[in-house]
Design a protein around this motif. Sequence first.
Motif, PDB file in Angstrom:
ATOM      1  N   HIS A  19      22.436 -15.600-103.512  1.00  0.00           N
ATOM      2  CA  HIS A  19      23.892 -15.605-103.542  1.00  0.00           C
ATOM      3  C   HIS A  19      24.484 -16.558-102.519  1.00  0.00           C
ATOM      4  O   HIS A  19      25.582 -17.080-102.701  1.00  0.00           O
ATOM      5  CB  HIS A  19      24.416 -14.179-103.364  1.00  0.00           C
ATOM      6  CG  HIS A  19      24.043 -13.310-104.527  1.00  0.00           C
ATOM      7  ND1 HIS A  19      24.955 -12.829-105.433  1.00  0.00           N
ATOM      8  CD2 HIS A  19      22.831 -12.891-104.976  1.00  0.00           C
ATOM      9  CE1 HIS A  19      24.324 -12.142-106.374  1.00  0.00           C
ATOM     10  NE2 HIS A  19      23.028 -12.161-106.112  1.00  0.00           N
ATOM     11  N   ALA A  20      23.721 -16.791-101.455  1.00  0.00           N
ATOM     12  CA  ALA A  20      24.181 -17.749-100.442  1.00  0.00           C
ATOM     13  C   ALA A  20      24.211 -19.155-101.040  1.00  0.00           C
ATOM     14  O   ALA A  20      25.105 -19.945-100.738  1.00  0.00           O
ATOM     15  CB  ALA A  20      23.260 -17.709 -99.237  1.00  0.00           C
ATOM     16  N   ASP A  21      23.244 -19.462-101.894  1.00  0.00           N
ATOM     17  CA  ASP A  21      23.231 -20.768-102.541  1.00  0.00           C
ATOM     18  C   ASP A  21      24.352 -20.893-103.577  1.00  0.00           C
ATOM     19  O   ASP A  21      24.918 -21.968-103.766  1.00  0.00           O
ATOM     20  CB  ASP A  21      21.873 -21.018-103.210  1.00  0.00           C
ATOM     21  CG  ASP A  21      20.856 -21.576-102.214  1.00  0.00           C
ATOM     22  OD1 ASP A  21      21.279 -22.245-101.256  1.00  0.00           O
ATOM     23  OD2 ASP A  21      19.645 -21.341-102.396  1.00  0.00           O
ATOM     24  N   TYR A  23      27.217 -19.469-103.350  1.00  0.00           N
ATOM     25  CA  TYR A  23      28.426 -19.708-102.563  1.00  0.00           C
ATOM     26  C   TYR A  23      28.513 -21.171-102.113  1.00  0.00           C
ATOM     27  O   TYR A  23      29.547 -21.818-102.219  1.00  0.00           O
ATOM     28  CB  TYR A  23      28.420 -18.772-101.350  1.00  0.00           C
ATOM     29  CG  TYR A  23      29.686 -18.827-100.528  1.00  0.00           C
ATOM     30  CD1 TYR A  23      30.739 -17.937-100.775  1.00  0.00           C
ATOM     31  CD2 TYR A  23      29.836 -19.763 -99.514  1.00  0.00           C
ATOM     32  CE1 TYR A  23      31.907 -17.979-100.020  1.00  0.00           C
ATOM     33  CE2 TYR A  23      30.991 -19.831 -98.759  1.00  0.00           C
ATOM     34  CZ  TYR A  23      32.030 -18.925 -99.014  1.00  0.00           C
ATOM     35  OH  TYR A  23      33.172 -18.980 -98.266  1.00  0.00           O
ATOM     36  N   LEU A  24      27.337 -21.682-101.618  1.00  0.00           N
ATOM     37  CA  LEU A  24      27.290 -23.073-101.151  1.00  0.00           C
ATOM     38  C   LEU A  24      27.595 -24.052-102.281  1.00  0.00           C
ATOM     39  O   LEU A  24      28.299 -25.048-102.092  1.00  0.00           O
ATOM     40  CB  LEU A  24      25.908 -23.405-100.574  1.00  0.00           C
ATOM     41  CG  LEU A  24      25.648 -23.084 -99.107  1.00  0.00           C
ATOM     42  CD1 LEU A  24      24.232 -23.508 -98.738  1.00  0.00           C
ATOM     43  CD2 LEU A  24      26.653 -23.806 -98.206  1.00  0.00           C
ATOM     44  N   HIS A  27      31.177 -24.076-103.064  1.00  0.00           N
ATOM     45  CA  HIS A  27      31.844 -24.829-102.013  1.00  0.00           C
ATOM     46  C   HIS A  27      31.674 -26.332-102.227  1.00  0.00           C
ATOM     47  O   HIS A  27      32.626 -27.104-102.098  1.00  0.00           O
ATOM     48  CB  HIS A  27      31.262 -24.423-100.648  1.00  0.00           C
ATOM     49  CG  HIS A  27      31.976 -25.010 -99.488  1.00  0.00           C
ATOM     50  ND1 HIS A  27      33.058 -24.384 -98.896  1.00  0.00           N
ATOM     51  CD2 HIS A  27      31.800 -26.179 -98.817  1.00  0.00           C
ATOM     52  CE1 HIS A  27      33.502 -25.147 -97.910  1.00  0.00           C
ATOM     53  NE2 HIS A  27      32.756 -26.238 -97.840  1.00  0.00           N
ATOM     54  N   LYS A 121      16.979 -28.371-102.831  1.00  0.00           N
ATOM     55  CA  LYS A 121      18.078 -27.793-102.046  1.00  0.00           C
ATOM     56  C   LYS A 121      18.007 -28.353-100.629  1.00  0.00           C
ATOM     57  O   LYS A 121      17.017 -28.149 -99.927  1.00  0.00           O
ATOM     58  CB  LYS A 121      17.957 -26.269-102.000  1.00  0.00           C
ATOM     59  CG  LYS A 121      18.233 -25.609-103.337  1.00  0.00           C
ATOM     60  CD  LYS A 121      17.988 -24.118-103.237  1.00  0.00           C
ATOM     61  CE  LYS A 121      18.072 -23.477-104.606  1.00  0.00           C
ATOM     62  NZ  LYS A 121      17.660 -22.055-104.552  1.00  0.00           N
ATOM     63  N   GLU A 124      20.560 -29.609 -94.863  1.00  0.00           N
ATOM     64  CA  GLU A 124      21.780 -29.953 -94.132  1.00  0.00           C
ATOM     65  C   GLU A 124      23.002 -29.746 -95.021  1.00  0.00           C
ATOM     66  O   GLU A 124      22.993 -30.094 -96.205  1.00  0.00           O
ATOM     67  CB  GLU A 124      21.732 -31.413 -93.680  1.00  0.00           C
ATOM     68  CG  GLU A 124      20.734 -31.692 -92.577  1.00  0.00           C
ATOM     69  CD  GLU A 124      21.190 -31.159 -91.224  1.00  0.00           C
ATOM     70  OE1 GLU A 124      22.415 -31.157 -90.969  1.00  0.00           O
ATOM     71  OE2 GLU A 124      20.319 -30.749 -90.434  1.00  0.00           O
ATOM     72  N   LEU A 125      24.030 -29.178 -94.427  1.00  0.00           N
ATOM     73  CA  LEU A 125      25.267 -28.917 -95.171  1.00  0.00           C
ATOM     74  C   LEU A 125      25.804 -30.191 -95.813  1.00  0.00           C
ATOM     75  O   LEU A 125      26.194 -30.192 -96.982  1.00  0.00           O
ATOM     76  CB  LEU A 125      26.316 -28.320 -94.235  1.00  0.00           C
ATOM     77  CG  LEU A 125      27.665 -28.042 -94.908  1.00  0.00           C
ATOM     78  CD1 LEU A 125      27.539 -26.904 -95.914  1.00  0.00           C
ATOM     79  CD2 LEU A 125      28.724 -27.708 -93.859  1.00  0.00           C
ATOM     80  N   PHE A 128      24.202 -30.990 -98.922  1.00  0.00           N
ATOM     81  CA  PHE A 128      24.576 -30.055 -99.990  1.00  0.00           C
ATOM     82  C   PHE A 128      25.915 -30.475-100.599  1.00  0.00           C
ATOM     83  O   PHE A 128      26.126 -30.397-101.808  1.00  0.00           O
ATOM     84  CB  PHE A 128      24.653 -28.622 -99.449  1.00  0.00           C
ATOM     85  CG  PHE A 128      24.117 -27.604-100.410  1.00  0.00           C
ATOM     86  CD1 PHE A 128      22.943 -26.930-100.157  1.00  0.00           C
ATOM     87  CD2 PHE A 128      24.805 -27.331-101.606  1.00  0.00           C
ATOM     88  CE1 PHE A 128      22.444 -26.004-101.055  1.00  0.00           C
ATOM     89  CE2 PHE A 128      24.305 -26.406-102.504  1.00  0.00           C
ATOM     90  CZ  PHE A 128      23.122 -25.737-102.231  1.00  0.00           C
ATOM     91  N   LEU A 129      26.799 -30.934 -99.733  1.00  0.00           N
ATOM     92  CA  LEU A 129      28.102 -31.385-100.227  1.00  0.00           C
ATOM     93  C   LEU A 129      27.937 -32.640-101.088  1.00  0.00           C
ATOM     94  O   LEU A 129      28.625 -32.809-102.094  1.00  0.00           O
ATOM     95  CB  LEU A 129      29.048 -31.645 -99.053  1.00  0.00           C
ATOM     96  CG  LEU A 129      29.348 -30.411 -98.186  1.00  0.00           C
ATOM     97  CD1 LEU A 129      30.318 -30.754 -97.075  1.00  0.00           C
ATOM     98  CD2 LEU A 129      29.877 -29.252 -99.039  1.00  0.00           C
TER      99      LEU A 129
END
Lengths: 147, 398
Positions: A19-21, A23-24, A27, A121, A124-125, A128-129
Amino acid sequence: MGIEGNSFQFDIMLLEDNHADVYLLRHALRSAQVPAGLTVIDNGADGLAYVRRQGQYATRAVPDLAILDVNLPKGGGLMILEEMRQSGDLKQLRVVVMTSSCSAEDRERANVLGVERIFTKPPELEEFLQLGRELRSVLLAGVATGT
Amino acid sequence: MNPAMRMAETYEEKLAGLCRPVAEMSPMPMLAVQGAGHTISFANRAFCLLAGQAREELIGRPYCSISQCEPEALALLDLAYNTGQSQEHTGREGSVPHGFSWSYSVWPVLAVGSTVAGFLIQVTEVTSVHERMTAMNQALLIGSVRQHELAAESEKLNEALRWANDDLRQFAFAVSHDLQEPLRMITSYSQLLSKDYGGQLEEEAEVCLDFVTKGAKQMRELLAGLLSYTEVGAQREAEDFVDLNAIVAKVEGNLGSRIAETGAVIYSDKLPSVRGHDTRFIQLFQNLIGNAIKYGSESAPRIHITAEELRGEWRFGVADNGIGIEPEYHAGIFGVFKRLHGQSIPGTGIGLAICQRVVERYGGRIWVESRAGQGATFYFTLPTWEEPDGHRRKLISV
């Protein structure tokens, strides 16, 4: 399907149990300004029901994109992809595979079955963005070719 | 005393001077008997040894009293005595000591008028080549059975060791791999928090968040290091002929930006080709050259890579002009996560452990020679490799 005003959003089927993925990813899509409605499925059994148009998924429209996680308990994304490519209305669906770790064999299998991209995956954030922007271009390419 | 005995005595005396010393020295067991009762009148040293009896125990006693007397030999003497013909008899295996076969040659000693006075008996070892081979084969067989048992035992131990190693590798792989996932969450979400809410946090909260982010990053690097460490030797990799000149060139490319930043100069001798997997040699050279750059002194890093053939193996050297290592730390630096520096020089402490694992995997050794402030030279050996055509590739002279 085309972009029609502000109410439009892409219909994306997301097979992901973390679920964290989820959400990411939401985002990342938001950051990339991709209007998207996600149908999140967190296990293989529901994934098969979706592909076979069974139960609650019987009347679902064909989505614009499927994002499949490879590592899932009870049958991961590649099993769902295989089922998808057998027959039915999702045979031509554009698919992106997402994974935390993907063996060479998995990669080969995914490519044979036909996928747009295989994403690892990123830790680093920022990466991901970046993934959100890549998904955007995949979706827009689909709009351009009408698939 | 019967007439035959007397005649034999006469006969023996004539020959005695000549024959006795010769017979005594003969390596063949020899015996002389007299009369119908076959009374022993002479036994040489070899016979005494064979019979396992002292001479005094033999002389004057009938032949049948000796410890190795066989009924067949006695019958043979009777036959010879009655016919006056020489006879031969091959004894059964095991009838005499040592488990070998012997033959008895019996020559009658004739008195005047062709009467048999006595016999000269010679015992000859006739153990055949075949029998000797059989005996030796038996011994070998027993030996090889034992050897086989030992081999099976050691195979069992090896198998157990393989299992233990496999378990350990799987464990290490699972740990380093599966821990990456939750760690990715910590990293991503702490970054998300910092990115989206950074401006709204109090200063102290920002400091805390910064530590979370840095800790997670460090942890990620450690796990990635552990993962690549366990991958060395995790599976059987295809081994090939690897040109180390190409490996060094590749590594120089990989380290390009760091070489440019530091102004490092790398000299490499012509290097040989060795057997192994190219990825492993890239790991090896990249860690050693990378360290030489990272632990440089104030002047620009100068790195010299050498290779020489010593006693059937290659000895490589990677020498630098860096800060050096004090001798008491030389042995410890190859351990997993072992570091000599704090966070002022970043690192995970896995690099040299990987180097050691690579070198040892290919049957070599690695060590360092250095003093603080005087640069360091890392040496490692690798076996020379016979090419399929039987020629060993030599250093290409420039």
